[in-house]
Scaffold this motif. Structure first.
Motif, PDB file in Angstrom:
ATOM      1  N   TRP A  77       9.505  44.107 -45.724  1.00 35.23           N
ATOM      2  CA  TRP A  77      10.294  42.885 -45.598  1.00 35.23           C
ATOM      3  C   TRP A  77      11.350  42.746 -46.689  1.00 35.23           C
ATOM      4  CZ3 TRP A  77      10.914  38.482 -48.637  1.00 35.23           C
ATOM      5  CH2 TRP A  77      10.120  38.391 -49.775  1.00 35.23           C
ATOM      6  N   THR A  78      11.102  43.264 -47.887  1.00 36.66           N
ATOM      7  CA  THR A  78      12.106  43.115 -48.948  1.00 36.66           C
ATOM      8  C   THR A  78      13.357  43.935 -48.653  1.00 36.66           C
ATOM      9  OG1 THR A  78      11.019  44.847 -50.266  1.00 36.66           O
ATOM     10  CG2 THR A  78      10.427  42.558 -50.727  1.00 36.66           C
ATOM     11  N   GLU A  83      19.140  43.517 -47.016  1.00 32.82           N
ATOM     12  CA  GLU A  83      20.272  43.723 -46.114  1.00 32.82           C
ATOM     13  C   GLU A  83      20.782  42.403 -45.558  1.00 32.82           C
ATOM     14  OE1 GLU A  83      19.929  48.306 -44.561  1.00 32.82           O
ATOM     15  OE2 GLU A  83      19.155  46.731 -43.240  1.00 32.82           O
ATOM     16  N   ALA A  84      19.880  41.487 -45.285  1.00 35.03           N
ATOM     17  CA  ALA A  84      20.310  40.165 -44.808  1.00 35.03           C
ATOM     18  C   ALA A  84      21.154  39.470 -45.862  1.00 35.03           C
ATOM     19  CB  ALA A  84      19.100  39.312 -44.447  1.00 35.03           C
ATOM     20  N   GLU A  85      20.739  39.538 -47.117  1.00 34.63           N
ATOM     21  CA  GLU A  85      21.495  38.884 -48.189  1.00 34.63           C
ATOM     22  C   GLU A  85      22.855  39.537 -48.386  1.00 34.63           C
ATOM     23  OE1 GLU A  85      18.720  39.190 -51.455  1.00 34.63           O
ATOM     24  OE2 GLU A  85      18.210  37.059 -51.274  1.00 34.63           O
ATOM     25  N   ARG A  86      22.896  40.864 -48.326  1.00 40.73           N
ATOM     26  CA  ARG A  86      24.135  41.583 -48.602  1.00 40.73           C
ATOM     27  C   ARG A  86      25.131  41.519 -47.453  1.00 40.73           C
ATOM     28  NH1 ARG A  86      22.026  46.067 -49.136  1.00 40.73           N
ATOM     29  NH2 ARG A  86      22.820  47.256 -47.358  1.00 40.73           N
ATOM     30  N   ILE A  87      24.613  41.512 -46.220  1.00 38.55           N
ATOM     31  CA  ILE A  87      25.489  41.612 -45.061  1.00 38.55           C
ATOM     32  C   ILE A  87      25.575  40.298 -44.289  1.00 38.55           C
ATOM     33  CG2 ILE A  87      25.938  42.841 -42.912  1.00 38.55           C
ATOM     34  CD1 ILE A  87      26.195  44.568 -45.435  1.00 38.55           C
ATOM     35  N   ALA A  88      24.457  39.834 -43.784  1.00 39.37           N
ATOM     36  CA  ALA A  88      24.479  38.694 -42.866  1.00 39.37           C
ATOM     37  C   ALA A  88      24.907  37.400 -43.540  1.00 39.37           C
ATOM     38  CB  ALA A  88      23.109  38.515 -42.214  1.00 39.37           C
ATOM     39  N   LEU A  89      24.630  37.260 -44.845  1.00 40.51           N
ATOM     40  CA  LEU A  89      24.986  36.026 -45.542  1.00 40.51           C
ATOM     41  C   LEU A  89      26.371  36.086 -46.161  1.00 40.51           C
ATOM     42  CD1 LEU A  89      21.600  35.064 -47.241  1.00 40.51           C
ATOM     43  CD2 LEU A  89      22.545  34.287 -45.072  1.00 40.51           C
ATOM     44  N   ALA A  90      27.089  37.195 -45.999  1.00 39.06           N
ATOM     45  CA  ALA A  90      28.465  37.277 -46.498  1.00 39.06           C
ATOM     46  C   ALA A  90      29.349  36.309 -45.715  1.00 39.06           C
ATOM     47  CB  ALA A  90      28.980  38.703 -46.358  1.00 39.06           C
ATOM     48  N   ASP A  91      30.470  35.923 -46.295  1.00 41.02           N
ATOM     49  CA  ASP A  91      31.354  34.933 -45.677  1.00 41.02           C
ATOM     50  C   ASP A  91      31.738  35.338 -44.259  1.00 41.02           C
ATOM     51  OD1 ASP A  91      31.304  33.402 -47.941  1.00 41.02           O
ATOM     52  OD2 ASP A  91      33.238  34.097 -48.712  1.00 41.02           O
ATOM     53  N   ALA A 130      25.355  49.304 -37.921  1.00 42.58           N
ATOM     54  CA  ALA A 130      25.845  50.246 -38.928  1.00 42.58           C
ATOM     55  C   ALA A 130      25.779  49.667 -40.333  1.00 42.58           C
ATOM     56  CB  ALA A 130      27.284  50.653 -38.594  1.00 42.58           C
ATOM     57  N   GLN A 131      25.865  48.357 -40.452  1.00 45.00           N
ATOM     58  CA  GLN A 131      25.826  47.707 -41.763  1.00 45.00           C
ATOM     59  C   GLN A 131      24.407  47.449 -42.250  1.00 45.00           C
ATOM     60  OE1 GLN A 131      28.998  44.535 -42.384  1.00 45.00           O
ATOM     61  NE2 GLN A 131      29.029  44.693 -40.145  1.00 45.00           N
ATOM     62  N   CYS A 132      23.431  47.545 -41.372  1.00 47.10           N
ATOM     63  CA  CYS A 132      22.034  47.250 -41.730  1.00 47.10           C
ATOM     64  C   CYS A 132      21.135  48.407 -41.306  1.00 47.10           C
ATOM     65  CB  CYS A 132      21.578  45.955 -41.056  1.00 47.10           C
ATOM     66  SG  CYS A 132      22.560  44.508 -41.459  1.00 47.10           S
ATOM     67  N   PRO A 133      21.312  49.585 -41.877  1.00 42.19           N
ATOM     68  CA  PRO A 133      20.595  50.770 -41.387  1.00 42.19           C
ATOM     69  C   PRO A 133      19.079  50.691 -41.534  1.00 42.19           C
ATOM     70  CG  PRO A 133      21.754  51.249 -43.448  1.00 42.19           C
ATOM     71  CD  PRO A 133      22.230  49.913 -42.982  1.00 42.19           C
ATOM     72  N   GLU A 134      18.594  50.110 -42.643  1.00 41.61           N
ATOM     73  CA  GLU A 134      17.143  50.040 -42.838  1.00 41.61           C
ATOM     74  C   GLU A 134      16.511  49.094 -41.827  1.00 41.61           C
ATOM     75  OE1 GLU A 134      15.156  51.876 -44.789  1.00 41.61           O
ATOM     76  OE2 GLU A 134      16.993  53.007 -45.137  1.00 41.61           O
ATOM     77  N   THR A 135      17.102  47.928 -41.662  1.00 37.08           N
ATOM     78  CA  THR A 135      16.578  46.975 -40.686  1.00 37.08           C
ATOM     79  C   THR A 135      16.645  47.560 -39.284  1.00 37.08           C
ATOM     80  OG1 THR A 135      17.309  45.126 -42.065  1.00 37.08           O
ATOM     81  CG2 THR A 135      16.819  44.646 -39.758  1.00 37.08           C
ATOM     82  N   ALA A 136      17.768  48.179 -38.957  1.00 36.02           N
ATOM     83  CA  ALA A 136      17.933  48.763 -37.627  1.00 36.02           C
ATOM     84  C   ALA A 136      16.881  49.826 -37.352  1.00 36.02           C
ATOM     85  CB  ALA A 136      19.334  49.345 -37.487  1.00 36.02           C
ATOM     86  N   LYS A 137      16.595  50.657 -38.351  1.00 36.65           N
ATOM     87  CA  LYS A 137      15.603  51.718 -38.176  1.00 36.65           C
ATOM     88  C   LYS A 137      14.214  51.134 -37.933  1.00 36.65           C
ATOM     89  CE  LYS A 137      14.253  53.857 -41.857  1.00 36.65           C
ATOM     90  NZ  LYS A 137      14.265  54.726 -43.075  1.00 36.65           N
ATOM     91  N   LEU A 138      13.870  50.093 -38.665  1.00 42.17           N
ATOM     92  CA  LEU A 138      12.556  49.472 -38.517  1.00 42.17           C
ATOM     93  C   LEU A 138      12.429  48.746 -37.178  1.00 42.17           C
ATOM     94  CD1 LEU A 138      12.311  48.083 -42.142  1.00 42.17           C
ATOM     95  CD2 LEU A 138      10.819  49.835 -41.163  1.00 42.17           C
ATOM     96  N   VAL A 139      13.461  48.032 -36.814  1.00 37.49           N
ATOM     97  CA  VAL A 139      13.427  47.241 -35.584  1.00 37.49           C
ATOM     98  C   VAL A 139      13.394  48.148 -34.355  1.00 37.49           C
ATOM     99  CG1 VAL A 139      14.841  45.698 -34.168  1.00 37.49           C
ATOM    100  CG2 VAL A 139      14.436  45.164 -36.559  1.00 37.49           C
ATOM    101  N   ALA A 140      14.061  49.293 -34.435  1.00 35.57           N
ATOM    102  CA  ALA A 140      14.114  50.205 -33.291  1.00 35.57           C
ATOM    103  C   ALA A 140      12.732  50.746 -32.916  1.00 35.57           C
ATOM    104  CB  ALA A 140      15.059  51.368 -33.594  1.00 35.57           C
ATOM    105  N   GLN A 141      11.757  50.625 -33.808  1.00 35.12           N
ATOM    106  CA  GLN A 141      10.409  51.112 -33.533  1.00 35.12           C
ATOM    107  C   GLN A 141       9.570  50.113 -32.748  1.00 35.12           C
ATOM    108  OE1 GLN A 141       8.537  52.532 -37.219  1.00 35.12           O
ATOM    109  NE2 GLN A 141      10.561  52.902 -38.078  1.00 35.12           N
ATOM    110  N   ILE A 142      10.080  48.904 -32.544  1.00 34.60           N
ATOM    111  CA  ILE A 142       9.309  47.858 -31.867  1.00 34.60           C
ATOM    112  C   ILE A 142       9.241  48.158 -30.371  1.00 34.60           C
ATOM    113  CG2 ILE A 142       9.249  45.401 -31.296  1.00 34.60           C
ATOM    114  CD1 ILE A 142      10.612  44.885 -33.996  1.00 34.60           C
ATOM    115  N   PRO A 143       8.039  48.186 -29.807  1.00 34.75           N
ATOM    116  CA  PRO A 143       7.925  48.483 -28.369  1.00 34.75           C
ATOM    117  C   PRO A 143       8.627  47.428 -27.512  1.00 34.75           C
ATOM    118  CG  PRO A 143       5.790  48.663 -29.477  1.00 34.75           C
ATOM    119  CD  PRO A 143       6.733  48.012 -30.451  1.00 34.75           C
ATOM    120  N   ARG A 144       9.406  47.883 -26.552  1.00 40.06           N
ATOM    121  CA  ARG A 144      10.084  47.023 -25.575  1.00 40.06           C
ATOM    122  C   ARG A 144      10.901  45.925 -26.259  1.00 40.06           C
ATOM    123  NH1 ARG A 144       7.893  48.522 -20.423  1.00 40.06           N
ATOM    124  NH2 ARG A 144       9.152  46.882 -19.475  1.00 40.06           N
TER     125      ARG A 144
END
Length: 270
Positions: A77-78, A83-91, A130-144
């Protein structure tokens, strides 16, 4: 066009994206397409049929232990939060939900509820992934997997009672940033729950639910939607419903608007 929604990137680049969003009406200013209005009328019937085939309990809140993949989210989760702090919370990176989805305007106060999509109803948002590679990699493992979104609530935000579009989907929240100077909470049915950083909450959003951020800080969760485990004939019915939803303006309009938003940000960066 409705207050800039669906307009080309040049429009957004010529004006402040957040300023344009703040002028949106609270509800769509034209009737929603027939397929959306008809879907709302038939939703209850389809949900009852899907519920009868469910392989997990038909309760408002489900046990995270029934979904083993949630342990991977909690363990990482950290990295997701960073990635959320660096990317999603940007202006302006995460648009107001009301600015991209006409069907959410009634419950999404402009500049109070923002959403940074990685996947939406099975469609990948490649620029954001592309801006959140770690999150994307983890989320892609979720079934369906159906959707993955950084859901961002401003201080004082309130999302009024509402319910999801289909029993064929289940929602997971991973707490990323939960202010402690007040009360950030969610009511699901008759249960009141609170997020915790690094913890997951799984619930059926077809139950009436409501959200508050009565704090002085921004609340951020990773919102996941995944397909409900089902036996037949519920699997066939749920797949048909999702296929119709994915082709409808409910999904296709926000998908196009996210692309316009991201293109506008690129123009503003020039």
């Amino acid at each position: 066009m409705r207050s800039g929604i669906g307009k080309p990137a040049a429009y957004w680049g010529a004006a402040s994206v957040s300023g344009a969003a703040s002028r949106l009406p609270s509800r769509p200013d034209t009737p929603r397409p027939l397929i959306i209005r008809l879907g709302k009328r038939l939703r209850g019937m389809f949900d009852r049929l899907i519920a009868k085939s469910s392989l997990v309990p038909n309760k408002p809140v489900l046990d995270v232990r029934d979904f083993a993949w949630t342990a991977t989210l909690r363990a990482n989760w950290t990295a997701i939060r960073d990635e959320a702090e660096r990317i999603a919370l940007a202006d302006n990176a995460a648009p107001p939900l009301a600015a991209i989805s006409p069907d959410h305007r009634a419950i999404a106060p402009v500049d109070m509820w923002r959403s940074f999509f990685l996947w939406g109803y099975g469609f990948a948002i490649e620029d954001n992934i592309a801006q959140c590679p770690e999150t994307a990699k983890l989320v892609a493992q979720i079934p369906r997997l159906n959707s993955a979104v950084f859901s961002i609530l401003a201080p004082g935000a309130h999302i009024p009672p509402h319910r999801g579009v289909t029993k064929g989907l289940i929602t997971c929240h991973l707490g990323l940033i939960v202010p402690r100077d007040g009360d950030a909470r969610i009511r699901i049915g008759d249960r009141m729950l609170r997020w915790a950083e690094g913890e997951t909450l799984i619930f059926d959003d077809t139950y009436d639910h409501e959200v508050w951020n009565d704090t002085g800080g921004t609340r951020v969760v990773l919102l996941i939607q995944f397909e409900r485990p089902l036996r037949q004939p519920g699997r066939w019915i749920a797949d048909l419903v999702l296929k119709l939803i994915r082709r409808s303006p409910f999904v296709q309009e926000p998908r196009a608007n996210i692309q316009h938003w991201n293109a506008a940000l690129k123009c503003l960066d020039i």
